[in-house]
Design a protein around this motif. Structure first.
Motif, PDB file in Angstrom:
ATOM      1  N   ASN A   1     -16.653  -2.269   8.053  1.00  0.00           N
ATOM      2  CA  ASN A   1     -15.584  -1.593   8.737  1.00  0.00           C
ATOM      3  C   ASN A   1     -15.674  -1.102  10.435  1.00  0.00           C
ATOM      4  O   ASN A   1     -14.962  -1.265  11.112  1.00  0.00           O
ATOM      5  N   SER A   2     -16.987  -0.664  10.590  1.00  0.00           N
ATOM      6  CA  SER A   2     -17.295  -0.137  11.986  1.00  0.00           C
ATOM      7  C   SER A   2     -17.793  -1.108  12.843  1.00  0.00           C
ATOM      8  O   SER A   2     -17.212  -1.189  13.932  1.00  0.00           O
ATOM      9  N   PHE A   3     -18.479  -2.258  12.387  1.00  0.00           N
ATOM     10  CA  PHE A   3     -19.081  -3.266  13.298  1.00  0.00           C
ATOM     11  C   PHE A   3     -17.989  -4.400  13.563  1.00  0.00           C
ATOM     12  O   PHE A   3     -17.903  -5.066  14.819  1.00  0.00           O
ATOM     13  N   PHE A   4     -17.376  -4.816  12.274  1.00  0.00           N
ATOM     14  CA  PHE A   4     -16.715  -6.151  12.404  1.00  0.00           C
ATOM     15  C   PHE A   4     -15.007  -6.131  12.337  1.00  0.00           C
ATOM     16  O   PHE A   4     -14.628  -6.918  12.782  1.00  0.00           O
ATOM     17  N   PHE A   5     -14.890  -5.154  11.477  1.00  0.00           N
ATOM     18  CA  PHE A   5     -13.405  -5.282  10.858  1.00  0.00           C
ATOM     19  C   PHE A   5     -12.949  -3.732  11.161  1.00  0.00           C
ATOM     20  O   PHE A   5     -12.415  -2.830  10.175  1.00  0.00           O
ATOM     21  N   PRO A   6     -12.901  -3.294  12.396  1.00  0.00           N
ATOM     22  CA  PRO A   6     -12.309  -1.770  12.736  1.00  0.00           C
ATOM     23  C   PRO A   6     -10.888  -1.455  12.353  1.00  0.00           C
ATOM     24  O   PRO A   6     -10.663  -0.238  12.259  1.00  0.00           O
ATOM     25  N   THR A   7      -9.995  -2.486  12.348  1.00  0.00           N
ATOM     26  CA  THR A   7      -8.593  -2.356  12.161  1.00  0.00           C
ATOM     27  C   THR A   7      -8.367  -2.622  10.618  1.00  0.00           C
ATOM     28  O   THR A   7      -7.277  -2.347  10.228  1.00  0.00           O
ATOM     29  N   THR A   8      -9.360  -2.761   9.892  1.00  0.00           N
ATOM     30  CA  THR A   8      -8.987  -3.162   8.446  1.00  0.00           C
ATOM     31  C   THR A   8      -9.314  -1.888   7.706  1.00  0.00           C
ATOM     32  O   THR A   8     -10.247  -1.163   7.889  1.00  0.00           O
ATOM     33  N   SER A   9      -8.431  -1.499   6.566  1.00  0.00           N
ATOM     34  CA  SER A   9      -8.926  -0.297   5.912  1.00  0.00           C
ATOM     35  C   SER A   9     -10.151  -0.544   4.789  1.00  0.00           C
ATOM     36  O   SER A   9     -10.213  -1.510   4.608  1.00  0.00           O
ATOM     37  N   LEU A  10     -10.611   0.481   4.602  1.00  0.00           N
ATOM     38  CA  LEU A  10     -11.823   0.480   3.904  1.00  0.00           C
ATOM     39  C   LEU A  10     -11.575  -0.161   2.426  1.00  0.00           C
ATOM     40  O   LEU A  10     -12.405  -0.658   1.928  1.00  0.00           O
ATOM     41  N   ILE A  11     -10.508   0.302   1.953  1.00  0.00           N
ATOM     42  CA  ILE A  11     -10.373  -0.431   0.503  1.00  0.00           C
ATOM     43  C   ILE A  11     -10.187  -1.734   0.661  1.00  0.00           C
ATOM     44  O   ILE A  11     -10.432  -2.311  -0.432  1.00  0.00           O
ATOM     45  N   ALA A  12      -9.594  -2.099   1.640  1.00  0.00           N
ATOM     46  CA  ALA A  12      -9.222  -3.598   1.696  1.00  0.00           C
ATOM     47  C   ALA A  12     -10.621  -4.497   1.708  1.00  0.00           C
ATOM     48  O   ALA A  12     -10.879  -5.673   1.297  1.00  0.00           O
ATOM     49  N   ILE A  13     -11.667  -3.847   2.239  1.00  0.00           N
ATOM     50  CA  ILE A  13     -13.066  -4.581   2.307  1.00  0.00           C
ATOM     51  C   ILE A  13     -13.734  -4.189   1.105  1.00  0.00           C
ATOM     52  O   ILE A  13     -14.537  -4.934   0.671  1.00  0.00           O
ATOM     53  N   MET A  14     -13.749  -3.017   0.747  1.00  0.00           N
ATOM     54  CA  MET A  14     -14.469  -2.460  -0.651  1.00  0.00           C
ATOM     55  C   MET A  14     -14.101  -3.388  -2.006  1.00  0.00           C
ATOM     56  O   MET A  14     -14.981  -3.753  -2.689  1.00  0.00           O
ATOM     57  N   ILE A  15     -12.743  -2.982  -2.119  1.00  0.00           N
ATOM     58  CA  ILE A  15     -12.339  -3.629  -3.695  1.00  0.00           C
ATOM     59  C   ILE A  15     -12.747  -5.121  -3.799  1.00  0.00           C
ATOM     60  O   ILE A  15     -13.170  -5.381  -4.842  1.00  0.00           O
ATOM     61  N   PRO A  16     -12.545  -6.017  -2.853  1.00  0.00           N
ATOM     62  CA  PRO A  16     -12.927  -7.582  -3.441  1.00  0.00           C
ATOM     63  C   PRO A  16     -14.441  -7.874  -3.652  1.00  0.00           C
ATOM     64  O   PRO A  16     -14.692  -8.272  -4.394  1.00  0.00           O
TER      65      PRO A  16
END
Length: 376
Positions: free
Chosen positions: A110-125
């Motif tokens: 989230n911090s380095f590559f996808f700053p506009t993406t929510s944390l849940i959208a990264i974590m759950i998959p």
């Protein structure tokens, strides 16, 4: 035993290595440098010595109680009720560790590559991929680690060789400038993250050569110590220990420094892919161990129905337990090590002493081997 898979010693080693490095590649180096400063690399050696010593106990208990993991021999030693109370703490540790790993990994992306993406959208998959792998069983996880583990190890060696010309190794001096206190604090801190590999007790009953349990742990933690040492030494030598303590992902920052003309550039993408793969497989291992341990506590015939509920519980805890990233870092730096040390060292040593005092032991190893092979 609800898990029917069989693993070999080589797979044993790479599974433990992936778990160790998944933690030491993300948040642990910065925390260790914060605690130990220039002596962080010495703290890695201290943590290695402590962890190898603890592995002797786990290896011995695995042979004293053949065919049983620590959840099962907790019940054998202490009885049905007390054994369940003690034994349940081991899978709970794996669940908390999985939560920390997935949140830290997701924050990194989230911090380095996808700053506009929510944390849940990264974590759950990522969690559901880990859950799917865990549901396939230990043998599937093993095959992935046999490929991913060597690549992961070679990647940090490759990064170290390419970054070393920029390093000023005099920044590592002097050692013990602030006394031995930083070393004495840093070594136990690292032990609690290395110690997540008490999961070795879940692997020993499934290994085709259970007597190699200690050897597998020794090799894995030694490789893990080399991995962590490269990151910590280069971070201090390149950035200085004051700045390195504030770098959230030193390995990623080091990989970003590599640029040789138009031939080698943006290697952090490859490093990211390896971190992602290792984090998911390590999480799969932890989810598998949690579900298997809980199924044994509950006397279930299989652990697989518990996998996806464990995935949802892990995601819920990771997303709701901390109001900010700083709270999560403080939990990982101060609260988690206390709980982890209590379970990894305190409970196992207690079970070891109780087994000796009460003269408890499992089925004789030779009989166990003959019965096992007879069923096969």
């Amino acid at each position: 035993m609800q898990e029917k898979g069989i693993i070999n010693t080589n797979q044993f080693v790479w599974m433990l290595f992936i778990i160790i490095t998944s933690f030491t590649a993300i948040q642990v180096p910065a925390m260790l440098i914060t605690q130990a400063g220039r002596d962080a690399w010495l703290a890695i050696i201290g943590g290695w010595i402590l962890d190898v010593s603890l592995a002797v106990v786990y290896g011995y208990m695995g042979l004293r109680f053949p065919g049983q993991n620590f959840v099962q021999y907790s019940i054998t030693i202490l009885g049905r009720n007390a054994g369940r109370i003690v034994g349940i703490l081991f899978p709970i540790l794996f669940l908390v560790a999985c939560m920390l790993l997935m949140r830290g990994f997701s924050q990194l992306l989230n911090s380095f590559f996808f700053p506009t993406t929510s944390l849940i959208a990264i974590m759950i998959p990522g969690l559901f991929v880990a859950g799917y792998a865990a549901r396939q069983g230990i043998e599937v996880i093993c095959r992935v680690t046999e490929v991913l583990g060597p690549l992961y190890l070679l990647s940090i060696v490759f990064i170290g060789l390419l970054v070393s010309p920029s390093a000023e190794f005099d920044r590592l001096k002097p050692q013990f400038d602030d006394g031995v206190y930083p070393f004495l604090i840093g070594s136990p801190l690292l032990l609690t993250f290395y110690g997540i590999c008490i999961i070795m007790a879940m692997f020993i009953p499934l290994c085709n050569r259970p007597e190699n349990g200690f050897l597998a742990k020794f090799i894995a933690v030694s490789l893990g110590a080399v991995f962590a040492s490269i990151i910590v030494v280069l971070s201090v030598a390149v950035f200085g220990y004051e700045q390195a303590a504030n770098v959230r992902a030193p390995g990623l920052e080091l990989s970003r420094m590599i640029s040789y003309g138009n031939y080698l550039d943006r290697l952090e993408i490859i490093w990211l892919l390896l971190i992602t793969g290792a984090g998911i497989i390590a999480s799969a291992n932890l989810l598998w161990a949690f579900s298997l341990g809980m199924s044994q506590i509950l006397d279930l015939s299989t652990y697989k129905p518990l996998i996806y509920p464990a995935v949802l519980l892990t995601g819920m805890l990771a997303l709701t337990s901390f109001k900010s990233n700083m709270e999560q870092i403080r939990f990982a730096e101060y609260t988690f090590p206390i709980f982890a040390a209590f379970v990894e060292a305190g409970l196992e040593i207690f079970l070891f002493i109780a087994a000796l005092v009460l003269n408890k032991r499992g089925q004789q190893y030779d009989n166990y081997r003959s019965i096992k092979h007879g069923k096969d």
